[in-house]
Every structure is written in C-alpha cells, then in structure tokens.
Design an enzyme around this catalytic site. Structure first.
Site, mmCIF file in Angstrom:
data_model
loop_
_atom_site.group_PDB
_atom_site.id
_atom_site.type_symbol
_atom_site.label_atom_id
_atom_site.label_comp_id
_atom_site.label_asym_id
_atom_site.label_seq_id
_atom_site.Cartn_x
_atom_site.Cartn_y
_atom_site.Cartn_z
ATOM 1 N N ASP A 1 8.613 57.393 -1.378
ATOM 2 C CA ASP A 1 8.333 56.060 -0.563
ATOM 3 C C ASP A 1 6.992 56.124 0.043
ATOM 4 O O ASP A 1 6.292 57.186 0.225
ATOM 5 C CB ASP A 1 9.427 55.986 0.766
ATOM 6 C CG ASP A 1 10.698 55.917 0.018
ATOM 7 O OD1 ASP A 1 11.037 55.240 -0.806
ATOM 8 O OD2 ASP A 1 11.695 56.525 0.701
ATOM 9 N N GLU B 1 14.652 52.418 -6.137
ATOM 10 C CA GLU B 1 15.280 53.635 -6.241
ATOM 11 C C GLU B 1 15.233 54.167 -7.839
ATOM 12 O O GLU B 1 15.252 55.286 -8.031
ATOM 13 C CB GLU B 1 16.797 53.492 -6.001
ATOM 14 C CG GLU B 1 17.108 52.861 -4.596
ATOM 15 C CD GLU B 1 16.381 53.728 -3.439
ATOM 16 O OE1 GLU B 1 16.286 54.877 -3.835
ATOM 17 O OE2 GLU B 1 16.181 53.088 -2.506
ATOM 18 N N HIS C 1 12.321 56.410 -8.018
ATOM 19 C CA HIS C 1 12.543 57.755 -7.349
ATOM 20 C C HIS C 1 13.234 58.478 -8.562
ATOM 21 O O HIS C 1 12.681 59.582 -8.756
ATOM 22 C CB HIS C 1 13.647 57.667 -6.156
ATOM 23 C CG HIS C 1 12.797 57.307 -4.772
ATOM 24 N ND1 HIS C 1 11.970 57.728 -4.276
ATOM 25 C CD2 HIS C 1 13.000 56.214 -4.064
ATOM 26 C CE1 HIS C 1 11.731 57.221 -3.328
ATOM 27 N NE2 HIS C 1 12.362 56.132 -3.208
#
Length: 934
Positions: free
Chosen positions: A166, A156, A159
């Site tokens: 993803d 995460e 990101h």
C-alpha cells in the site's frame, strides 16, 4: 466471548489449510484458473453470485486500463458451498478447492470489521496468500468507504499477484516533506484534500477543526485524518486510493512519492508499484494488446463429498529400510484418524502392475475403517509402474459410479519410473487431484509436476524413521473443503533412536480448544516397548490396542479428553530401536476455534546459494498467537536435520512484527535434492493473543469526501484497541510444510563467505533535546545468524539523497558501538552535527551492517526524526465555522511566519506614525516655550 466465538468459527475452514498455492496461470494476457470461494458460513444468496460476477467484469476492464492494455481476467471459477441447494448449472469442481482460493468471500474477521484485505506476509515481489472480501462489501454496501468493488479487486490483486504494498500507512499517516510541509502519506502528492480532526460525541461527528502539531513528533496529532477532494484530476495511484474517480494508474518512477513512509517504500526499497509490476514474470512474458479483451468466463462449481483413493507402492525396493511397514503404519493412522467421516476411500496397490484392492467405500463408522485396514499390502516385490497405479485409482473411482473430477489420488512411491511422463497429460485432463508422498532419496521427481498441476500436496519422507516423516505426510492430508471442527490436528510428532531399556519421555498439552477424538499412536521397529501414559491428574490410561504385525499401538479416546498436561514414558526393549509418538485431536467445541499452525517455504524450488525463508503462522481463528516458541525442522533427502528457531520480531526474514507469522532465513543446505519442512509450536505462560487491530494490508478507508469545500463524512471505521492482549493457555502443535527442492549445492562446503548480513528493517529513532536514540534488531554475519563486525550509520537532510547516495552521506561516529548477537536488541545514542540549515527540523537516518568478510547488508529502512521545535502552525479558533484549508490543499492560506511578520510590521509602522504625529503637534503648540526646572 460468545460473540467472538460465533464470528471467528465461521472462518476457521480456511485457516487450517496451510499456505495458499494458487492455480492461476497467465495465458495470452488473460488470467485463468482464478478461484473465488464463498464461505459455507455465508447464507445462501444467489444474488451474491451475480454481484461477484459484476465485480470481476468491472475489475477486468479497470485492470486492462491500469496495466496499459496488458492484463485482464479471462476465466474465473466461483466455488459454491456444499450446504447450498443444488442447481443444474452448478458443476463438480476439478482441481479447485477452498484452500486454493484466490479470493474468499467470507464473514468479517471480527464483528463489524467489513474491511477488505490481502493476507500478505512475504517479501516485495512475492505473491500473497489470498484476498478476503465480506458479502456486505461485494453487495456494494461499502462503496463510499472503499470505492467500487471492481476497482478495489484490482488494488488487492496487485498485492496478491505481484507482491506490491500500500502507498499509505495507517501507523504513519503523515510525514514532514523536504519542503518542510506536513504531508499526508500518499502517492502521488497530486491527490488533494484537507487534513482535519473530526470531533465526535457518541455517534455524531458534525464538527471539525484543523490538525494541531504534536510537540514530540512535530507531525499532526493522532486523530488527524486526510479527507480527499471528491473531484480530482490526478490519475495515480491505485495502491493509494483507487476509489477516487480520476485514479486509473499505478504510480510509476515519475509520479512516485519516495519521501512518504508508505509500506510500498519500506518493503520495496522506495520503488514505485509500477516498477515492481514491470519486473514481474507476468509483465516480462507479455506485450500490450491492440484490441480490447473479451469478458471474463465464469464457472459455477459446487463442493460435494470427498472421494480419495490410496495408491500404494509395494515394489521390491519397499522391502528395504523398513519402508513397507512404515507406509502401513502411516496409512493406518490416516484411515483410523485423519480421514473424515462421510468421505469415500478406496485402495490400489502397484508394482510392475496395479491391482484394485477396494473400490471407494463411505466412512460411516469404525467398521469401514477396519475393513480398509485389511486391504493394506503385506509383501513387497516387483518393479515400479506409477502410471499403472494412478490409472487403476481412476478406475476404482469410476467403479463406485463417481467422476474423477475433484477426486483425490494419494500416491506413495519410493522408486523411479521412466514411463511416468507417458501419463502426465492424462492425469491433468482427469480433473483429479494428485497428492504425492515421496519416500526415500530417489522417488520419481516427475510426479511433482502432476502434483503441482493438479493442486495436490507434495511431501517428502526420508528413511530416518525417528523423524516420523511418513506419518506426518499422511496427517497433512486432511480435506481442503470440510468444516474445521472435523479436522484432525497434530499436537505432537516425535521420535528417537534408543538402546535397550532407554526411555523416550515427554509431555503433550491438551488445551481447551481441542480434545475431541484424541488419538495416541506409538510405533517401533523391533520389539513392543513398555508404554505408560498419564492424564493431567496422574491417572494411568487404559490399554493400547497393539498391532504386532505393523509394530504399532494406539489409544483412541472417545468424546472429549481432560485439559492439561499429559505425560508419556516409553521404554525401548531392543538395541538400536526406533520409537515414535504421534498425537492428534479435533476441536472440542464447534463454536470455539482451535489454535492452528500452518507452515510453508517462500519457494518450492531454489538454487544455491540463494537463501530461502521459512514461515509458520499460528492463529486461533483470525487472531494471531504471539510469544510462542516455534521451531522448524528441515530434513534433507538423506535424513540430516537442520533446526531453526522462528521469530515474529519484524526483523530479518520477518516482514511484520506481532502478526502471528514466525519467520527465519534458511541457508545451511546439506545436499542437492528434496528437503521437507516440519514445524513445532509450543505456547507457554508467555504466549498471548491480541485483538486483531487490523491486517497489515487492509484497504484504505476513506473517512469522507471534500465536496465544494465542505466535508461529507463517512461512518467512522470500527477499530480495536491495538494494545489489548489476552493470555492464552499452554498448547502444543506440529505441522508439515511440504517439500522443496534445492539445486547447485557444491559437493564440498565452500570456504567463501557467500551470505551478507540481513537488512535492518525495524530501525526506530527518537530525539530528546540535542540527542538522537536509535533502536533496531541486530542482524547476523550470515543474514540472521552470528554477529556482524560493525555498523555504518549515516544521516542526511534528504531522504532521497540518503537512499540514492548512502556512501556520500554524513557518517556518525560509531567507535563505541559493539554489535551484539543476531536478533538481540541494539541501542545507540548520538548527537548530530553539521546540519546546514538553521531552521531544519527533521533529518533522516539509515544503517548498513558489515560482516567479518567485509560483505555489506542492504541499507536499512530510513527513519525520520525531529531535531528542533519548528515554528508552530496556525491553529484557528475551534469555533471557526470555516477554517482555512491546510497543507495538502492547493488553496493553502498564510503561514504562521507571514502572519507574525505582518502583525509585527503593522504595529511598528502604526507606532512610528503616531509618534511622529504627536511630535509635530507638540512642536506647533509650543514653538518658543522656555524649558522649566525645579
């Protein structure tokens, strides 16, 4: 509905704070200033703090290895809710607040939805908003489904920090590879496993079978899932399935699967995650470390009461352009409506010197609010000493026996001050948060550095009073740490320049999610106007309280107001009059989340001619609001306003369709300097909410593991019907998105066409018999404005060839294709030809746009379409207790083609042998028998 309310309300605190502006900094390879906030709705649990620390320690080691000894987590602050008990090791926060949290530990978005995700709606390489973990996940209760919490934090973090996506795709879990095999969408293809459909009855899922091929898509059926082998040797990729023990790296240029329809490929132009990370400023500004990193250092910080000091400029320049009076109007609105009960508020005036007008007093009732109103400045004179004002603000806070840590200075100034730099370091060390309201075109730019460094809000207001910028700026100063039911929401903010006897008419919608403590404010420049206000039943409302000195009138409605459309009619009584109306309200019910609007630009600074992107997120709780009319107003430093319609169509600047985030490119720069963003949203009969099927960037859910050839299944993932939509009543909202700065804008407009069409990102293709139908959203001549000149459509049998050599691919005849205006839906049907391989079943298609100046867009997203019916895959008997492995396993069995040839060949050989045998036997029995006839 009651269950929905109880869960969603718990999360409202975060959703009213606008976009996240992370305070994280990279220092000697270590990330500092990371904030992990525990939601106030999470029950007190000291073990949760320990679990968070263990997660970060594990993640730091994993991050260091994954980034080739380059990055680690150095300093982490854990924000403790105010409603937890006090412990001596808990300290008061400084700049840290919930709205700046990088990781939020909060209840699930909907009941049973424990999936971690990152709120990310910007472009590739741009930072996300925040990471959401549930307490259940942090406690390790979802390890089988998502893998270790520390590893997932790294997934995460990629990101959030580096803007990667993803390497799986819940909407396209399988694809047809160049080898013609159906593959699971993943990176790398070295990850092995089985594709299976589990057959469930109730809560029991014990039987599985091989996946069948869908006759339309020529891919595996909807319920087919990829089950990874528990034991793997492949090291990539963390952005696919970091829960696999062997996975310790990001996919790089060599290992990246560019054929897969992953979000990473779609959003980042088929680059690997490591290529994106390597292009980040973090990577460019560091080198690999030779020694292991130290363990993370944790700070435990507990939220406490809000302490605010207004530091208001009353220098001589404030006497021009009605600035002093407009400042007082806005400050009164803040004191009467915006600031929350329980807060401590003080006031300082400054010109060449500063004076404390009120040490902070606690807002308990209206009496404290009125007392502070008496401290507002009444005259303007003198020079500008910003540092004197700030230092006096600090002293006022100390006079009330408070530390400056975590306190807030609301600084409003219209002038330049060459001495500001002398106190920047003191401000940073104070632990206070500096909110900066810049009034007029020459407000000191150095204060922006203070605001950015301390996590404050930066807002600009021009001298054009009809734009209502000052009141909007103060309205944006709601606390970043309080419960959402206490937040003041702006329903309307509007102004006009009028001649005598002209009217400003309009309506404000009070929907059922708001209506508590509703506040109407009217301002004017010259003479008290005629004011008429009618509730939804047509009843005229009571008398407004008039402040003639400040040229404002307000009506505060206690309790909860009527739901519906309120009508106002305001008549100017002087020529060249400026009238404004502002309407605010709070949540009507603490168990029903209000509809909120958050606005932001994708960058705080920009250089011409690079485009900017406007974002506005509309949500009720965590549910996106779809179908609203959203308008952005971008005001330059001299008050010129550009109006943009924002869209949630998944095209142009909008990354994801129907996610409640409305977006648009902004390129019409008027001048250098400051700009301010304001957004208005209106939901009518066509506005709907949808159940949150899943966030676009949720963590990969592992459906089960293949262990020694058998599948050990995890519990099924809770899902909502993605098509469920619920009508929403009409509503209106406005929100301020803050200020940004643009440089290098030429003094006279350029005659050159500098902006190409935007990239087409929503191309879709379907086939019917021998025809292919394409649909996409039309780009514009300049990004998403105007009309392109033509489209170039090309096809290829290889996705890689089409991506890398688009100009060499086979071009489709588009003579009959006439482009429509930007944001229209385009359709085109054609018959493909010259497909070289006889049994080819899939081709790839992409589009490029060309404008009137022959500027070309980036090549669109690449779509795959099935042309002909492929040979059907072998489907074993569903009762077969041990079906053979399939395409994504290295133990793949015989193909259907081989089986058919084997069976047919055997039959032919056996038949031939039998025929020869019978013939020989007959010859031996009847060697000379004569032929008979009739």
């Amino acid at each position: 509905m009651g269950l929905f309310r109880s869960f969603v309300f718990l999360l409202m605190l975060y959703l009213l704070q606008g976009s996240n502006a992370s305070l994280v900094q990279l220092n000697n390879n270590g990330y500092e200033g990371i904030i992990i906030a525990i939601d106030p709705a999470v029950p007190e649990d000291e073990t949760l703090i320990e679990k968070i620390q263990n997660m970060v320690i594990e993640a730091s080691t994993y991050l260091f290895e994954a980034t080739e000894n380059r990055f680690f987590f150095k300093n982490v602050s854990i924000l403790i809710p105010e409603n937890w008990k006090n412990i001596t090791q808990y300290k008061r926060p400084k700049h840290e607040s919930y709205k700046h949290a990088d990781v939020r530990v909060a209840p699930p978005t909907l009941p049973g939805r424990y999936e971690p995700y990152t709120k990310q709606f910007t472009a590739c390489e741009e930072k996300g908003e925040y990471i959401h973990f549930t307490p259940d996940f942090v406690h390790g209760n979802k390890r089988n489904e998502f893998g270790p919490s520390g590893r997932l934090l790294v997934h995460e973090w990629a990101h959030l920090r580096w803007g990667v996506f993803d390497e799986y795709n819940d909407d396209e879990p399988f694809y047809r590879a160049k080898s013609r095999k159906i593959e699971a969408t993943r990176c790398s293809t070295g990850i092995t496993g089985l594709n299976r459909v589990y057959m469930c009855q109730g809560n029991s899922c014990v039987k599985h079978r091989e996946c069948k091929t869908d006759s339309k898509t020529k891919l595996y059926e909807k319920d087919c899932q990829f089950f990874p082998d528990k034991d793997q040797t492949e090291k990539t990729s963390i952005m696919f399935m970091q829960g696999i023990d062997s996975v310790t790296e990001f996919c790089n240029e060599k290992t990246h699967n560019r054929e897969a329809p992953s979000l990473q490929n779609k959003m980042c132009n088929y680059r690997s995650t490591w290529e994106v990370i390597s292009n980040s400023e973090d990577f460019k500004n560091t080198t690999a470390m030779m020694a292991p990193p130290p363990l993370p250092v944790f700070s435990l910080l507990k939220i406490s009461e809000r302490i605010v000091c207004l530091v208001l400029d009353k220098s001589g320049s404030m006497a021009t352009s009605n600035r002093l009076n407009r400042m007082n109007q806005a400050a009164q609105h803040f004191l009467l409506q915006t600031v929350e009960n329980g807060s401590w508020v003080g006031m300082v005036h400054f010109d060449s010197y500063a004076s404390i007008k009120s040490n902070p007093i606690q807002i308990i009732s209206n009496s404290e609010r009125r007392k502070l109103l008496e401290s507002l400045p009444t005259a303007a004179s003198g020079g500008t000493s910003i540092c004197s004002g700030i230092k006096s603000g600090f002293q006022a806070i100390r006079n009330a026996n408070f530390q400056t840590d975590g306190s807030e200075i609301v600084l409003l100034t219209d002038g330049e001050d060459n001495t500001v730099k002398s106190c920047i370091e003191e401000v940073k060390q104070s632990g206070a948060i500096i909110h900066f309201i810049a009034l007029g075109p020459v407000a000191a730019p150095e204060v922006r550095e203070m605001s950015a460094a301390t996590g404050g809000i930066y807002v600009y207001a021009s001298d054009q009073g009809q734009n209502n910028g000052l009141i909007d700026a103060f309205a944006a100063l709601a606390s970043g740490n309080i419960d959402a039911s206490q937040q003041s929401l702006q329903l309307e903010s509007k102004g006009l320049k009028l001649n005598s006897n002209d009217w400003m008419n309009g309506t404000v919608i009070i929907d059922s999610t708001v209506g508590k403590d509703t506040f109407f404010l009217i301002t004017w420049n010259q003479q008290l106007p005629s004011i008429y206000l009618f509730d939804p039943s047509g009843t005229s409302m009571g008398t407004f309280i008039v402040n003639s000195a400040s040229k404002m009138a307000y009506l505060s409605i206690p309790g909860t107001t009527k739901v519906g459309v309120w009508t106002y009619n305001i008549q100017a009584k002087a020529s060249q009059e400026t009238l404004t109306i502002t309407v605010n309200s709070r949540a009507a019910n603490s168990f029903v989340p209000p509809i909120t609007v958050n606005a932001k630009m994708n960058k705080d600074t920009n250089s011409y001619p690079n485009p900017l992107i406007v974002y506005a997120e509309i949500v009720q709780g965590y549910l996106p609001i779809l179908g609203a009319n959203v308008t952005a107003f971008i005001e330059s430093k001299f008050g010129e306003t550009e109006v943009l319609e924002l869209l949630d169509n998944g095209a142009g600047a909008d990354s994801f369709k129907n996610d409640g985030v409305y977006s648009r490119y902004f390129t019409t720069y008027k001048e250098n300097g400051m700009y301010n963003l304001k957004v208005r949203a209106h939901g009518g009969e066509n506005a709907v909410t949808r159940s949150l099927r899943h966030p676009p960037n949720r963590a990969a859910y592992i459906p089960g593991w293949v262990v020694n050839g058998s599948i050990e299944k995890n519990p099924s993932r809770p899902e909502n019907d993605e098509d469920t939509q619920t009508n929403v009543e009409s509503f209106t909202r406005t929100a301020t998105g803050g200020a940004f700065v643009v440089s290098n804008v030429p003094q006279s407009p350029s005659s050159l066409d500098l902006f190409p069409p935007s990239q087409i990102t929503d191309l879709e293709a379907t086939s019917h018999e021998d025809e292919i139908s394409l649909t996409w959203t039309a780009p514009g001549d300049d990004f998403d404005v105007g009309k392109v000149q033509e489209y170039i459509i090309r096809i290829s049998e290889s996705i890689l060839d089409l991506r890398d050599n688009f100009d060499d691919a086979l071009q489709v005849n588009t003579t009959a294709l006439l482009p429509n205006e930007a944001n229209s839906k385009e359709t085109f049907t054609f018959k493909p030809g010259n497909i070289s391989e006889e049994n080819e079943t899939h081709i790839f298609i992409a589009i490029q746009s060309v404008d009137k100046s022959n500027l070309t867009s980036k090549v669109s997203n690449i779509v795959q379409v099935a042309l002909f019916v492929p040979q059907e895959d072998y489907i074993p008997d569903e009762t077969d207790p041990d079906p053979s492995p399939d395409k994504n396993s290295p133990k793949s069995g015989l193909s259907i083609s081989a089986l058919v040839l084997l069976v047919v060949g055997s039959v032919v050989i056996v038949s031939l042998i039998l025929s020869i045998t019978i013939y020989i036997l007959n010859k031996r029995r009847n060697p000379s028998r004569p032929r008979t006839g009739f």
